[in-house]
Design an enzyme around this catalytic site. Sequence first.
Site, PDB file in Angstrom:
ATOM      1  N   CYS A  82     -12.762   6.201  -4.111  1.00 25.31           N
ATOM      2  CA  CYS A  82     -11.605   6.325  -3.204  1.00 25.31           C
ATOM      3  C   CYS A  82     -10.314   5.935  -4.162  1.00 25.31           C
ATOM      4  O   CYS A  82     -10.571   5.556  -5.392  1.00 25.31           O
ATOM      5  CB  CYS A  82     -11.693   6.066  -1.987  1.00 25.31           C
ATOM      6  SG  CYS A  82     -11.753   4.241  -1.966  1.00 25.31           S
ATOM      7  N   ARG A  88     -12.315   3.682   2.161  1.00 29.01           N
ATOM      8  CA  ARG A  88     -13.367   4.841   2.271  1.00 29.01           C
ATOM      9  C   ARG A  88     -14.654   4.742   1.508  1.00 29.01           C
ATOM     10  O   ARG A  88     -15.594   4.962   1.909  1.00 29.01           O
ATOM     11  CB  ARG A  88     -12.748   6.140   1.980  1.00 29.01           C
ATOM     12  CG  ARG A  88     -11.502   6.533   3.208  1.00 29.01           C
ATOM     13  CD  ARG A  88     -10.555   7.548   2.458  1.00 29.01           C
ATOM     14  NE  ARG A  88      -9.904   7.033   1.447  1.00 29.01           N
ATOM     15  CZ  ARG A  88      -9.071   7.594   0.708  1.00 29.01           C
ATOM     16  NH1 ARG A  88      -8.768   8.975   0.731  1.00 29.01           N
ATOM     17  NH2 ARG A  88      -8.292   7.221  -0.557  1.00 29.01           N
ATOM     18  N   ASP A 207      -7.195   9.107   4.173  1.00 27.48           N
ATOM     19  CA  ASP A 207      -7.031   7.614   3.946  1.00 27.48           C
ATOM     20  C   ASP A 207      -6.412   6.724   5.251  1.00 27.48           C
ATOM     21  O   ASP A 207      -5.458   7.508   5.830  1.00 27.48           O
ATOM     22  CB  ASP A 207      -5.740   7.444   2.866  1.00 27.48           C
ATOM     23  CG  ASP A 207      -5.442   6.172   2.155  1.00 27.48           C
ATOM     24  OD1 ASP A 207      -6.085   5.124   2.797  1.00 27.48           O
ATOM     25  OD2 ASP A 207      -4.811   6.150   1.569  1.00 27.48           O
TER      26      ASP A 207
HETATM   27  P1  4NP Z   1      -8.973   3.534   0.199  1.00 22.71           P
HETATM   28  O1  4NP Z   1      -7.806   3.066   0.997  1.00 22.71           O
HETATM   29  O2  4NP Z   1      -8.699   4.366  -1.044  1.00 22.71           O
HETATM   30  O3  4NP Z   1      -9.874   4.229   1.065  1.00 22.71           O
HETATM   31  O4  4NP Z   1      -9.642   2.237  -0.165  1.00 22.71           O
HETATM   32  C1  4NP Z   1      -6.406   2.612   0.574  1.00 22.71           C
HETATM   33  C2  4NP Z   1      -6.584   1.191  -0.020  1.00 22.71           C
HETATM   34  C3  4NP Z   1      -5.466   0.669  -0.614  1.00 22.71           C
HETATM   35  C4  4NP Z   1      -4.240   1.435  -0.596  1.00 22.71           C
HETATM   36  C5  4NP Z   1      -4.148   2.743  -0.184  1.00 22.71           C
HETATM   37  C6  4NP Z   1      -5.328   3.231   0.344  1.00 22.71           C
HETATM   38  N1  4NP Z   1      -3.144   0.783  -1.226  1.00 22.71           N
HETATM   39  O5  4NP Z   1      -1.829   1.391  -1.005  1.00 22.71           O
HETATM   40  O6  4NP Z   1      -3.192  -0.480  -1.501  1.00 22.71           O
END
Ligand code: 4NP
Length: 244
Positions: A82, A88, A207
């Site tokens: 992800c 995720r 997300d």
């Molecule tokens: P992930 O979610 O891609 O599912 O781990 C996120 C984690 C961090 C961020 C965005 C989405 N961020 O903007 O730091």
Amino acid sequence: MKTLYTDRTNLINLPFCHSSQFFSPNPNVPSLFIPSTHTRKLTPKSSSISLKNTLFSPIQASMASSTVTEDTNKPFSVLFVCLGNICRSPAAEGVFTDLVKKRGFDSKFRIDSAGTIGYHEGNEADSRMKAASKRRGIQITSISRPIKPSDFVEFDLILAMDKQNREDIMEAFSRWKFRDPLPEDAHKKVKLMCSYCKKHDETEVPDPYYGGPQGFEKVLDMLEDACESLLDSILAENKHIQES
Ligand code: 4NP
């Protein structure tokens, strides 16, 4: 065994992130590189990254085929990807690991997760994601790391949580230069997680980072759905896993 090469001189340049966070502490494990001319803002809606043409410093990796593993002694390897590798993909790793254990195939699989950015490198998964998973009896133990060149070689299957993740993976895949070219069909090992969903119509795992608690439940519902048919699909295509 094949040798890959990396150039560690390019710095990821995100506006509010400390650049050192993008360098892997392990000199043999390159992080993602974004040329400083491609500065971007990290927002939930804007997760595209640019990866510079890069030669990789020597790391060892064995060649792998796409979704069917040719070496029947080698565990079938699955990498979930992800953006940040804190919500995720760690949850996908946890859900799939739990399922594989329950079905008695622990020793037959290698399961890992990674992010398309290294902003959260070294961090545990998001506490909200861990808590939601724990309520379903699923442990999330992964530590965030960015995807790296050897992932393209070592993993049989790479599952992207959304289309932007897949695009970023494919961009890295096409721009990074490998001393020994990957198989022509290596890109086929990159798939969308939702392509395995049977009970959900969505094409992407949303997300949950900036949303409420229901977002984490939705992610888990979708991942449980996708992981069931992902495992069935791998077992159907790799008969040796059940036979050995
Ligand atoms: P992930 O979610 O891609 O599912 O781990 C996120 C984690 C961090 C961020 C965005 C989405 N961020 O903007 O730091």
